[in-house]
Design a protein around this motif. Structure first.
Motif, PDB file in Angstrom:
ATOM      1  N   PRO A   1      10.711  19.397  -6.938  1.00  0.00           N
ATOM      2  CA  PRO A   1      10.628  17.978  -6.476  1.00  0.00           C
ATOM      3  C   PRO A   1       9.874  16.841  -7.859  1.00  0.00           C
ATOM      4  CG  PRO A   1       9.313  19.192  -4.941  1.00  0.00           C
ATOM      5  CD  PRO A   1       9.842  20.201  -6.194  1.00  0.00           C
ATOM      6  N   TYR A   2      10.305  15.487  -7.426  1.00  0.00           N
ATOM      7  CA  TYR A   2       9.751  14.460  -8.392  1.00  0.00           C
ATOM      8  C   TYR A   2       8.652  14.246  -7.545  1.00  0.00           C
ATOM      9  CZ  TYR A   2       9.155   9.951 -10.502  1.00  0.00           C
ATOM     10  OH  TYR A   2       8.532   8.833 -10.844  1.00  0.00           O
ATOM     11  N   TYR A   3       7.348  14.554  -8.104  1.00  0.00           N
ATOM     12  CA  TYR A   3       6.138  14.466  -6.930  1.00  0.00           C
ATOM     13  C   TYR A   3       5.732  12.819  -7.264  1.00  0.00           C
ATOM     14  CZ  TYR A   3       5.732  19.448  -6.843  1.00  0.00           C
ATOM     15  OH  TYR A   3       5.848  20.518  -6.663  1.00  0.00           O
ATOM     16  N   ILE A   4       5.055  12.360  -6.154  1.00  0.00           N
ATOM     17  CA  ILE A   4       4.813  10.989  -6.413  1.00  0.00           C
ATOM     18  C   ILE A   4       3.834  10.591  -7.218  1.00  0.00           C
ATOM     19  CG2 ILE A   4       5.727  10.318  -3.901  1.00  0.00           C
ATOM     20  CD1 ILE A   4       2.574  10.564  -2.965  1.00  0.00           C
ATOM     21  N   SER A   5       2.909  11.722  -7.887  1.00  0.00           N
ATOM     22  CA  SER A   5       2.065  11.692  -8.525  1.00  0.00           C
ATOM     23  C   SER A   5       2.401  11.032 -10.100  1.00  0.00           C
ATOM     24  CB  SER A   5       0.944  12.772  -8.886  1.00  0.00           C
ATOM     25  OG  SER A   5       2.125  13.872  -9.456  1.00  0.00           O
ATOM     26  N   TYR A   6       3.951  11.341 -10.214  1.00  0.00           N
ATOM     27  CA  TYR A   6       4.618  10.823 -11.563  1.00  0.00           C
ATOM     28  C   TYR A   6       4.778   9.591 -11.479  1.00  0.00           C
ATOM     29  CZ  TYR A   6       5.623  15.938 -11.869  1.00  0.00           C
ATOM     30  OH  TYR A   6       5.624  17.545 -11.775  1.00  0.00           O
ATOM     31  N   VAL A   7       4.795   8.804 -10.485  1.00  0.00           N
ATOM     32  CA  VAL A   7       5.227   7.331 -10.106  1.00  0.00           C
ATOM     33  C   VAL A   7       4.444   6.395 -11.035  1.00  0.00           C
ATOM     34  CG1 VAL A   7       5.519   5.336  -8.735  1.00  0.00           C
ATOM     35  CG2 VAL A   7       6.408   7.607  -8.005  1.00  0.00           C
ATOM     36  N   ALA A   8       3.116   6.687 -11.106  1.00  0.00           N
ATOM     37  CA  ALA A   8       2.177   5.715 -12.009  1.00  0.00           C
ATOM     38  C   ALA A   8       2.526   5.689 -13.271  1.00  0.00           C
ATOM     39  CB  ALA A   8       0.946   6.032 -11.780  1.00  0.00           C
ATOM     40  N   THR A   9       2.849   7.107 -13.872  1.00  0.00           N
ATOM     41  CA  THR A   9       2.982   6.933 -15.276  1.00  0.00           C
ATOM     42  C   THR A   9       4.475   6.567 -15.343  1.00  0.00           C
ATOM     43  OG1 THR A   9       1.770   8.999 -15.520  1.00  0.00           O
ATOM     44  CG2 THR A   9       3.546   8.813 -17.172  1.00  0.00           C
ATOM     45  N   ASP A  10       5.247   6.826 -14.922  1.00  0.00           N
ATOM     46  CA  ASP A  10       6.784   6.199 -15.013  1.00  0.00           C
ATOM     47  C   ASP A  10       6.968   4.777 -14.789  1.00  0.00           C
ATOM     48  OD1 ASP A  10       7.581   8.681 -15.595  1.00  0.00           O
ATOM     49  OD2 ASP A  10       8.501   9.331 -13.734  1.00  0.00           O
ATOM     50  N   SER A  11       6.205   4.311 -13.808  1.00  0.00           N
ATOM     51  CA  SER A  11       6.473   2.862 -13.658  1.00  0.00           C
ATOM     52  C   SER A  11       5.635   2.003 -14.769  1.00  0.00           C
ATOM     53  CB  SER A  11       5.820   2.472 -12.403  1.00  0.00           C
ATOM     54  OG  SER A  11       4.287   2.805 -12.115  1.00  0.00           O
ATOM     55  N   ARG A  12       4.390   2.686 -15.108  1.00  0.00           N
ATOM     56  CA  ARG A  12       3.496   2.048 -16.243  1.00  0.00           C
ATOM     57  C   ARG A  12       4.547   2.101 -17.502  1.00  0.00           C
ATOM     58  NH1 ARG A  12      -0.669   5.715 -16.874  1.00  0.00           N
ATOM     59  NH2 ARG A  12      -1.199   5.304 -14.784  1.00  0.00           N
ATOM     60  N   LYS A  13       5.211   2.965 -17.918  1.00  0.00           N
ATOM     61  CA  LYS A  13       6.055   3.046 -18.929  1.00  0.00           C
ATOM     62  C   LYS A  13       6.941   2.041 -19.150  1.00  0.00           C
ATOM     63  CE  LYS A  13       6.227   8.318 -19.662  1.00  0.00           C
ATOM     64  NZ  LYS A  13       7.171   9.316 -19.359  1.00  0.00           N
ATOM     65  N   ASN A  14       7.436   1.534 -17.962  1.00  0.00           N
ATOM     66  CA  ASN A  14       8.160   0.316 -17.809  1.00  0.00           C
ATOM     67  C   ASN A  14       7.354  -1.023 -17.766  1.00  0.00           C
ATOM     68  OD1 ASN A  14      11.190   1.109 -17.224  1.00  0.00           O
ATOM     69  ND2 ASN A  14       9.829   2.672 -16.131  1.00  0.00           N
ATOM     70  N   GLY A  15       6.121  -1.124 -18.017  1.00  0.00           N
ATOM     71  CA  GLY A  15       5.296  -2.167 -17.783  1.00  0.00           C
ATOM     72  C   GLY A  15       5.003  -2.575 -16.582  1.00  0.00           C
ATOM     73  N   VAL A  16       5.057  -1.736 -15.461  1.00  0.00           N
ATOM     74  CA  VAL A  16       4.797  -2.124 -14.318  1.00  0.00           C
ATOM     75  C   VAL A  16       3.728  -1.335 -13.637  1.00  0.00           C
ATOM     76  CG1 VAL A  16       5.871  -2.424 -11.877  1.00  0.00           C
ATOM     77  CG2 VAL A  16       7.291  -2.729 -13.901  1.00  0.00           C
ATOM     78  N   ASP A  17       2.836  -2.006 -12.804  1.00  0.00           N
ATOM     79  CA  ASP A  17       1.845  -1.154 -12.051  1.00  0.00           C
ATOM     80  C   ASP A  17       2.387  -1.235 -10.638  1.00  0.00           C
ATOM     81  OD1 ASP A  17      -0.174  -0.084 -10.507  1.00  0.00           O
ATOM     82  OD2 ASP A  17      -1.693  -1.842 -11.225  1.00  0.00           O
ATOM     83  N   TYR A  18       2.816   0.038 -10.123  1.00  0.00           N
ATOM     84  CA  TYR A  18       3.663   0.207  -8.744  1.00  0.00           C
ATOM     85  C   TYR A  18       2.796  -0.261  -7.759  1.00  0.00           C
ATOM     86  CZ  TYR A  18       0.538   4.104  -7.623  1.00  0.00           C
ATOM     87  OH  TYR A  18      -0.639   4.698  -7.236  1.00  0.00           O
ATOM     88  N   LYS A  19       1.181  -0.443  -7.891  1.00  0.00           N
ATOM     89  CA  LYS A  19       0.415  -0.782  -7.002  1.00  0.00           C
ATOM     90  C   LYS A  19       0.687  -2.260  -6.515  1.00  0.00           C
ATOM     91  CE  LYS A  19      -2.929   2.201  -8.339  1.00  0.00           C
ATOM     92  NZ  LYS A  19      -4.518   2.379  -9.090  1.00  0.00           N
ATOM     93  N   ASP A  20       1.060  -2.911  -7.418  1.00  0.00           N
ATOM     94  CA  ASP A  20       1.160  -4.456  -7.249  1.00  0.00           C
ATOM     95  C   ASP A  20       2.581  -4.680  -6.220  1.00  0.00           C
ATOM     96  OD1 ASP A  20      -0.833  -5.506  -8.522  1.00  0.00           O
ATOM     97  OD2 ASP A  20       0.442  -5.461 -10.504  1.00  0.00           O
ATOM     98  N   LEU A  21       3.449  -3.639  -6.251  1.00  0.00           N
ATOM     99  CA  LEU A  21       4.640  -3.718  -5.529  1.00  0.00           C
ATOM    100  C   LEU A  21       4.567  -3.018  -3.871  1.00  0.00           C
ATOM    101  CD1 LEU A  21       7.078  -2.248  -8.235  1.00  0.00           C
ATOM    102  CD2 LEU A  21       6.712  -4.765  -7.657  1.00  0.00           C
ATOM    103  N   ILE A  22       3.827  -2.288  -3.886  1.00  0.00           N
ATOM    104  CA  ILE A  22       3.433  -1.572  -2.463  1.00  0.00           C
ATOM    105  C   ILE A  22       2.308  -1.904  -1.838  1.00  0.00           C
ATOM    106  CG2 ILE A  22       4.890   0.432  -3.233  1.00  0.00           C
ATOM    107  CD1 ILE A  22       2.270   1.974  -3.174  1.00  0.00           C
ATOM    108  N   LYS A  23       1.490  -2.988  -2.201  1.00  0.00           N
ATOM    109  CA  LYS A  23       0.213  -3.594  -1.406  1.00  0.00           C
ATOM    110  C   LYS A  23       0.572  -3.767  -0.092  1.00  0.00           C
ATOM    111  CE  LYS A  23      -2.196  -5.889  -5.249  1.00  0.00           C
ATOM    112  NZ  LYS A  23      -2.227  -7.054  -6.169  1.00  0.00           N
TER     113      LYS A  23
END
Length: 161
Positions: A26-48
């Motif tokens: 699986p692609y664990y959701i724990s990877y989302v933070a690192t992968d989105s950060r690599k794109n200059g994005v804080d995923y938290k801002d998108l899912i608030k």
């Protein structure tokens, strides 16, 4: 490129497909933070105002399904909808690798005054588990080892408890 929920879902779908094709896990959701950060994005801002786990289990990503570990609440990931996957079939070494990746953000939590360390998992058990993990890594072939990146600081923190 606009970084919105559609972008986040697309990024997760792409990474989940790559993970499944190359590693059959699986692609664990724990990877989302690192992968989105690599794109200059804080995923938290998108899912608030939701937490990532809450968002993941309530939002579909076309072609993928959520898998959850029956005993480890934090192990939530995406696999292709047609994939046959069960955590009971997972090798303990692979679980250790996924766990290490999930802990990469531990220093950021510590700096923010939060902790991800379980209360019942003291320094002795942490050190023993880290050494067992490193011994397991030593059994992997060169190709598998080249795919693993663990910051030295993370290993030192684990060894020191």
């Amino acid at each position: 490129m606009e970084h919105d929920l559609a972008w986040l879902k697309s990024m997760i779908a792409t990474r989940a497909q790559e993970m499944w094709e190359h590693e059959q896990r699986p692609y664990y959701i724990s990877y989302v933070a690192t992968d989105s950060r690599k794109n200059g994005v804080d995923y938290k801002d998108l899912i608030k105002p939701l937490k990532l786990r809450q968002w993941a289990v309530t939002n579909e990503i076309d072609g993928f399904k959520i898998v959850e570990h029956p005993r480890h609440k934090a192990k939530v990931g995406y696999v292709p909808i047609t994939a046959e996957f069960s955590f009971e079939d997972v090798d303990p070494a692979e679980e250790a690798i996924a766990g290490a990746a999930a802990n990469e953000g531990a220093s950021e939590l510590k700096e923010a005054g939060k902790s991800r360390t379980p209360v019942a998992f003291g320094p002795v058990k942490t050190r023993r588990a880290t050494l067992q993990f490193l011994e397991t890594l030593s059994k992997l072939d060169d190709n598998e080892l080249n795919q693993i990146t663990i910051p030295v600081g993370t290993i030192v923190r684990l060894l020191n408890g």
